[in-house]
Design a protein around this motif. Sequence first.
Motif, PDB file in Angstrom:
ATOM      1  N   ALA A  58      -2.518   3.657  13.736  1.00  8.86           N
ATOM      2  CA  ALA A  58      -3.131   3.312  15.027  1.00  8.86           C
ATOM      3  C   ALA A  58      -2.072   3.228  16.120  1.00  8.86           C
ATOM      4  O   ALA A  58      -2.269   3.734  17.241  1.00  8.86           O
ATOM      5  CB  ALA A  58      -3.882   1.991  14.908  1.00  8.86           C
ATOM      6  N   LEU A  59      -0.944   2.611  15.815  1.00 10.10           N
ATOM      7  CA  LEU A  59       0.141   2.497  16.788  1.00 10.10           C
ATOM      8  C   LEU A  59       0.648   3.873  17.197  1.00 10.10           C
ATOM      9  O   LEU A  59       0.822   4.162  18.390  1.00 10.10           O
ATOM     10  CB  LEU A  59       1.285   1.678  16.187  1.00 10.10           C
ATOM     11  N   LEU A  60       0.860   4.738  16.224  1.00 10.36           N
ATOM     12  CA  LEU A  60       1.372   6.074  16.508  1.00 10.36           C
ATOM     13  C   LEU A  60       0.369   6.911  17.301  1.00 10.36           C
ATOM     14  O   LEU A  60       0.753   7.748  18.120  1.00 10.36           O
ATOM     15  CB  LEU A  60       1.717   6.790  15.200  1.00 10.36           C
ATOM     16  N   ALA A  61      -0.922   6.684  17.049  1.00  8.06           N
ATOM     17  CA  ALA A  61      -1.959   7.462  17.726  1.00  8.06           C
ATOM     18  C   ALA A  61      -2.341   6.868  19.077  1.00  8.06           C
ATOM     19  O   ALA A  61      -3.072   7.513  19.842  1.00  8.06           O
ATOM     20  CB  ALA A  61      -3.196   7.566  16.837  1.00  8.06           C
ATOM     21  N   GLY A  62      -1.891   5.667  19.368  1.00  6.41           N
ATOM     22  CA  GLY A  62      -2.224   5.042  20.636  1.00  6.41           C
ATOM     23  C   GLY A  62      -3.649   4.536  20.717  1.00  6.41           C
ATOM     24  O   GLY A  62      -4.251   4.515  21.790  1.00  6.41           O
ATOM     25  N   VAL A  63      -4.205   4.130  19.562  1.00  3.38           N
ATOM     26  CA  VAL A  63      -5.548   3.544  19.549  1.00  3.38           C
ATOM     27  C   VAL A  63      -5.454   2.156  18.930  1.00  3.38           C
ATOM     28  O   VAL A  63      -4.446   1.800  18.308  1.00  3.38           O
ATOM     29  CB  VAL A  63      -6.547   4.419  18.750  1.00  3.38           C
ATOM     30  N   SER A  64      -6.498   1.382  19.095  1.00  2.00           N
ATOM     31  CA  SER A  64      -6.479   0.037  18.525  1.00  2.00           C
ATOM     32  C   SER A  64      -6.617   0.110  17.014  1.00  2.00           C
ATOM     33  O   SER A  64      -7.203   1.044  16.454  1.00  2.00           O
ATOM     34  CB  SER A  64      -7.620  -0.803  19.098  1.00  2.00           C
ATOM     35  N   SER A  65      -6.081  -0.889  16.328  1.00  2.00           N
ATOM     36  CA  SER A  65      -6.191  -0.948  14.870  1.00  2.00           C
ATOM     37  C   SER A  65      -7.645  -0.997  14.440  1.00  2.00           C
ATOM     38  O   SER A  65      -8.047  -0.351  13.465  1.00  2.00           O
ATOM     39  CB  SER A  65      -5.440  -2.166  14.319  1.00  2.00           C
ATOM     40  N   ASP A  66      -8.447  -1.751  15.172  1.00  2.00           N
ATOM     41  CA  ASP A  66      -9.857  -1.865  14.825  1.00  2.00           C
ATOM     42  C   ASP A  66     -10.553  -0.513  14.917  1.00  2.00           C
ATOM     43  O   ASP A  66     -11.372  -0.167  14.059  1.00  2.00           O
ATOM     44  CB  ASP A  66     -10.542  -2.870  15.752  1.00  2.00           C
ATOM     45  N   VAL A 102       0.849  -1.191   0.000  1.00  2.58           N
ATOM     46  CA  VAL A 102       0.000   0.000   0.000  1.00  2.58           C
ATOM     47  C   VAL A 102       0.883   1.239   0.000  1.00  2.58           C
ATOM     48  O   VAL A 102       1.995   1.220   0.527  1.00  2.58           O
ATOM     49  CB  VAL A 102      -0.929   0.020   1.240  1.00  2.58           C
ATOM     50  N   PRO A 103       0.405   2.331  -0.619  1.00  3.99           N
ATOM     51  CA  PRO A 103       1.187   3.570  -0.565  1.00  3.99           C
ATOM     52  C   PRO A 103       1.142   4.160   0.837  1.00  3.99           C
ATOM     53  O   PRO A 103       0.138   4.059   1.543  1.00  3.99           O
ATOM     54  CB  PRO A 103       0.462   4.481  -1.566  1.00  3.99           C
ATOM     55  N   GLY A 104       2.226   4.756   1.250  1.00  2.54           N
ATOM     56  CA  GLY A 104       2.229   5.431   2.540  1.00  2.54           C
ATOM     57  C   GLY A 104       2.214   4.487   3.721  1.00  2.54           C
ATOM     58  O   GLY A 104       2.695   3.352   3.658  1.00  2.54           O
ATOM     59  N   LEU A 105       1.642   4.974   4.810  1.00  2.00           N
ATOM     60  CA  LEU A 105       1.575   4.180   6.036  1.00  2.00           C
ATOM     61  C   LEU A 105       0.436   3.176   5.993  1.00  2.00           C
ATOM     62  O   LEU A 105      -0.571   3.380   5.315  1.00  2.00           O
ATOM     63  CB  LEU A 105       1.365   5.106   7.246  1.00  2.00           C
ATOM     64  N   ARG A 106       0.590   2.108   6.743  1.00  2.00           N
ATOM     65  CA  ARG A 106      -0.506   1.159   6.934  1.00  2.00           C
ATOM     66  C   ARG A 106      -1.428   1.698   8.018  1.00  2.00           C
ATOM     67  O   ARG A 106      -1.030   2.489   8.886  1.00  2.00           O
ATOM     68  CB  ARG A 106       0.025  -0.209   7.353  1.00  2.00           C
ATOM     69  N   ARG A 107      -2.664   1.252   7.995  1.00  2.00           N
ATOM     70  CA  ARG A 107      -3.608   1.667   9.037  1.00  2.00           C
ATOM     71  C   ARG A 107      -3.112   1.283  10.418  1.00  2.00           C
ATOM     72  O   ARG A 107      -3.247   2.028  11.391  1.00  2.00           O
ATOM     73  CB  ARG A 107      -4.983   1.028   8.778  1.00  2.00           C
ATOM     74  N   GLU A 108      -2.531   0.103  10.495  1.00  2.00           N
ATOM     75  CA  GLU A 108      -2.043  -0.371  11.796  1.00  2.00           C
ATOM     76  C   GLU A 108      -0.930   0.520  12.331  1.00  2.00           C
ATOM     77  O   GLU A 108      -0.797   0.713  13.540  1.00  2.00           O
ATOM     78  CB  GLU A 108      -1.544  -1.812  11.665  1.00  2.00           C
ATOM     79  N   GLU A 109      -0.132   1.083  11.419  1.00  2.00           N
ATOM     80  CA  GLU A 109       0.950   1.962  11.843  1.00  2.00           C
ATOM     81  C   GLU A 109       0.408   3.286  12.381  1.00  2.00           C
ATOM     82  O   GLU A 109       0.906   3.828  13.369  1.00  2.00           O
ATOM     83  CB  GLU A 109       1.905   2.192  10.677  1.00  2.00           C
TER      84      GLU A 109
END
Length: 290
Positions: free
Chosen positions: A42-50, A33-40
């Motif tokens: 979420a990790l940076l924001a301190g929230v769950s991936s879901d 995928v271009p750019g960041l993954r959603r999971e990344e």
Amino acid sequence: MSNGTPLGDFLRARREALKPHDVGLPEHGRRRVPGLRREEVALLAGVSSDYYIRLEQGRENSPSPQVLDAVAQALKLDAEAGDHLNRLCLTASQRPRAWGETEVSRQLLRLMDGWEHTPAFVVGPALDIMAGNSLATALHSGFDRFDNLARMVFVDPAGREFYQEWERAAHSCVAELRAAYGYDPDSARIAEVVAELSARSKDFARIWQMHEVKGKSQEGKHLKHPQVGDLHIEFAAFTVNGAPHQQLVVYQAEPAGPTAAAFETLRAMATQPKQARAAVPVADLAVNER
């Protein structure tokens, strides 16, 4: 404008514009995928991936201010883009119901009329020209119509000659439309302009999908008029009290410089009445261009 939600489209575009190294993450192997993954994000924001996935998919309608701030930091949003993110989360009932007057006041028209040496005009949220003084009309006389800044930049053949830093002007124009869209996502006029220009200009469609956000402020411009040549101007934009959807744009030249002299030449050449006047209602953008 999109098959997704305004919030989801914005988050996705800004996520895809970032690379792992932009946010201090390692980049290993080939990315699908271009750019960041959603999971990344979420990790940076301190929230769950879901939870973050629900935000992008429009299934989370009331994120807290703390979550929005964390997402804004994760996506490296500046202050204007962060405010835009928060506005996209407002419900229809939370948005202002009226933006003020829909016509330019007579007092403002008289004020612009008194600026014989200064081009000045008023634009609406969709970058429609609502009024302008005679020098502003003369300055833009190389265009088919002095009616809508976005149409003039992207569709009128004169746009690429007039704006010497065209790519910069194009991004600025679209970013201003995006900012206005954040205040009123249901605006029929903004939707009309975006739809028409997306169909008629690949450049507009490309830049619109970047979801850049920036209101008018003040900066320099390099313009080229077909009759008086190069113009180096400073401009400022002011919100109109009582009509916050209107912005007064004022162009200035360095005193006694070449651009000031060119303005005087334009003023002498102007054939329009000196009195500032409200613009004729903008015609359908699909009217034939030259």
